[in-house]
Scaffold this active site. Structure first.
Site, PDB file in Angstrom:
ATOM      1  N   CYS A  86     -19.757   1.115   6.155  1.00 48.06           N
ATOM      2  CA  CYS A  86     -20.034   1.916   7.358  1.00 48.06           C
ATOM      3  C   CYS A  86     -21.411   1.679   7.968  1.00 48.06           C
ATOM      4  O   CYS A  86     -21.511   1.145   9.070  1.00 48.06           O
ATOM      5  CB  CYS A  86     -19.880   3.396   7.044  1.00 48.06           C
ATOM      6  SG  CYS A  86     -18.159   3.847   6.843  1.00 48.06           S
ATOM      7  N   LYS A  88       0.845  -1.199   0.000  1.00 45.17           N
ATOM      8  CA  LYS A  88       0.000   0.000   0.000  1.00 45.17           C
ATOM      9  C   LYS A  88       0.880   1.249   0.000  1.00 45.17           C
ATOM     10  O   LYS A  88       0.636   2.217  -0.732  1.00 45.17           O
ATOM     11  CB  LYS A  88      -0.882  -0.005   1.255  1.00 45.17           C
ATOM     12  CG  LYS A  88      -2.363  -0.007   0.961  1.00 45.17           C
ATOM     13  CD  LYS A  88      -3.120   0.245   2.234  1.00 45.17           C
ATOM     14  CE  LYS A  88      -4.273  -0.720   2.374  1.00 45.17           C
ATOM     15  NZ  LYS A  88      -4.995  -0.550   3.629  1.00 45.17           N
ATOM     16  N   LEU A 136     -16.745  11.299   6.305  1.00 46.73           N
ATOM     17  CA  LEU A 136     -16.630  11.354   4.848  1.00 46.73           C
ATOM     18  C   LEU A 136     -17.422  10.244   4.167  1.00 46.73           C
ATOM     19  O   LEU A 136     -17.533   9.137   4.664  1.00 46.73           O
ATOM     20  CB  LEU A 136     -15.171  11.353   4.396  1.00 46.73           C
ATOM     21  CG  LEU A 136     -14.238  10.196   4.706  1.00 46.73           C
ATOM     22  CD1 LEU A 136     -14.387   9.086   3.684  1.00 46.73           C
ATOM     23  CD2 LEU A 136     -12.809  10.710   4.681  1.00 46.73           C
TER      24      LEU A 136
END
Ligand code: UDX
Length: 446
Positions: free
Chosen positions: A271, A37, A161
């Site tokens: 989420c 990553k 977000l």
């Protein structure tokens, strides 16, 4: 001296936060435990699809042509400890396997690795979504394990977000919430967020538990709003009403508002589903489970929508899926994202496949992730290809590309011109004019 910032965990949240902090003018160091990553980010690439994020990284990642050089990445905790005045914890808190509760192991591991390298006073800022009570516990761990002791403070600064709007939501949030104990947290975070605060973003200071609760409360409210309109869709279906008109009409009342009233196959993603479940689990531990029993209903209304779409599809193809071809448009949990976590679209596709249907899926950005999760489904390179020979077409994620499809062109490749709109986003009249049998959730059959 300008504050130096580190960001721990470089997923959706961390990568966006790191780039946004560099955009605000700070020197930033991002850390992740996964070297691949970090390598990717150091080349200015992101491992997911998020509009505007690569552009922002390109502007700031050190070593890229023309960049400000303010953003670097590392896998070294020592470097992070030495570099940072403010350390943002942005690791994820997924749902535990086989339980409602949230898995805190990444947060715990981040704090355990960070604390021993904090040799000088610093502010640690948690952004991950955690069960209420976590910040109070973590602050004790930090002061115990950090060589700088009580010179290290913790603040909780939840993020709100949305995927697909992550950059915009981070640079111009609609509110900044900080949970603090002591004065340093508020002072330092006012400095970090000076620009958005100067532009009028409300800055809400609370204690730890309230800041932690704000996040789960906000997501529970949004989930409730979606399940409310989906419950109305069920009633509309029974009474021959039109949920789209109903949502429009109640949405004109400012107290209700028109956002998050789109009925369809319901919410998914990384989420909302796990956050409402973790919230119920935590309330149970606190002896306040009764306060949140309604969230169980919110969850089951939501999950029912997926089953209902499968039933509508079955009915449309004549009562059974065997030997029937089903085209699925959309795999991601919402448009402008490549995220397929708990995606209602893929869930519906998977259920139909398991019941013997021949399912072909197309998604503009989510194909790779969908293939990884559901390798047994068939994938097509375009919407048209997915629809070839289909007995029913299911519109399950409302990508703009699907609204621009030509109903006439699609009608010429399918076996039977049946379409079910699981997102109430297509122009019913246009499809019907082109000869389709068009059905949408919570709307009358024409
Ligand atoms: C959500 C919250 O919005 C964000 O504030 C929080 O920080 C993280 O969780 P996200 O998961 O990116 O963000 O998606 P969101 O835009 O909220 O959509 C969630 C789901 O609800 C999607 O599956 C979407 O399709 C669905 N949805 C949304 C509806 O079904 N109807 C609506 O009216 C709105």
């Amino acid at each position: 001296m300008a504050l130096k910032i580190t960001v721990i965990g470089t997923g959706y949240l961390g990568a966006t936060h790191a780039a946004a902090m560099a955009e605000l003018g700070f020197e930033v160091l991002g850390l992740d435990a996964v070297p691949e990553k970090i390598e990717m980010l150091a080349r200015g690439r992101v491992p997911m699809y998020e509009p505007g994020l690569e552009e922002l990284l390109g502007k700031h990642v050190a070593g890229l042509p023309g960049s400000t050089g303010r953003l670097r990445f590392t896998t070294s905790w020592e470097e992070v400890g030495e570099f940072g005045d403010v350390h943002f914890i942005c690791v994820n808190t997924p749902q535990k396997h086989g339980e409602y509760a949230c898995d805190m192991s990444y947060v715990e591991a981040a704090v355990a690795s960070l604390a021993p390298v904090l040799h000088r006073p610093a502010l640690v800022v948690g952004k991950s979504t955690v069960p209420v009570g976590s910040a109070a516990r973590l602050t004790r761990t930090l002061t115990e394990l950090a060589p700088a002791g009580t010179g290290v403070e913790l603040a909780w600064n939840p993020e709100f977000l949305r995927e697909g709007f992550a950059v915009q939501d981070t640079l111009r949030p609609d509110r900044i919430v900080v949970g603090v104990e002591g004065e340093k947290g508020e002072k330092v975070l006012r400095e970090v967020y000076a620009k958005p605060i100067g532009e009028g973003t409300p800055f809400v200071v609370t204690d730890y538990p309230t800041a932690e609760l704000v996040k789960t409360a906000a997501n529970s409210f949004l989930a409730t709003k979606i399940s409310f309109i989906n419950a109305m869709a069920e009633v509309c279906e029974a009474a021959d009403g039109d949920v789209v008109k109903l949502a429009e009409a109640i949405g004109h009342d400012e107290r209700i508002g028109k956002k998050f009233l789109r009925a369809g196959i319901g919410f998914g993603g990384g989420c909302l589903p796990k956050d409402i479940r973790a919230f119920m689990a935590r309330a149970g531990e606190l002896g306040a489970d009764q306060a949140l029993t309604f969230l169980r209903e919110v969850d089951s209304i939501n999950m029912r929508r997926r089953g209902h779409m499968v039933e509508l599809a079955r009915e449309t193809v004549g009562g059974g899926f065997l030997g029937r071809r089903v085209a699925v448009l959309g795999a991601t949990f919402k448009p402008d994202s490549d995220d397929v976590r708990d995606s209602p679209a893929l869930n519906v596709a998977g259920q139909i496949h398991l019941q013997g249907g021949q399912v072909t899926v197309y998604d503009p950005k989510g194909m790779e992730n969908a293939r990884r999760l559901f390798p047994t489904l068939t994938y097509a390179e375009s919407a048209l290809e997915a629809c070839r020979g289909a007995h029913v077409v299911l519109h399950l994620t409302e990508w703009a590309e699907f609204r621009e499809l030509s109903p006439a062109a699609l009608a010429s490749v399918v076996a039977e011109a049946n379409i079910l709109d699981g997102r109430n986003a297509l122009d019913a009249a246009a499809w019907r004019t082109a000869g389709w049998t068009f059905r949408a959730m919570g709307r009358p059959q024409a």
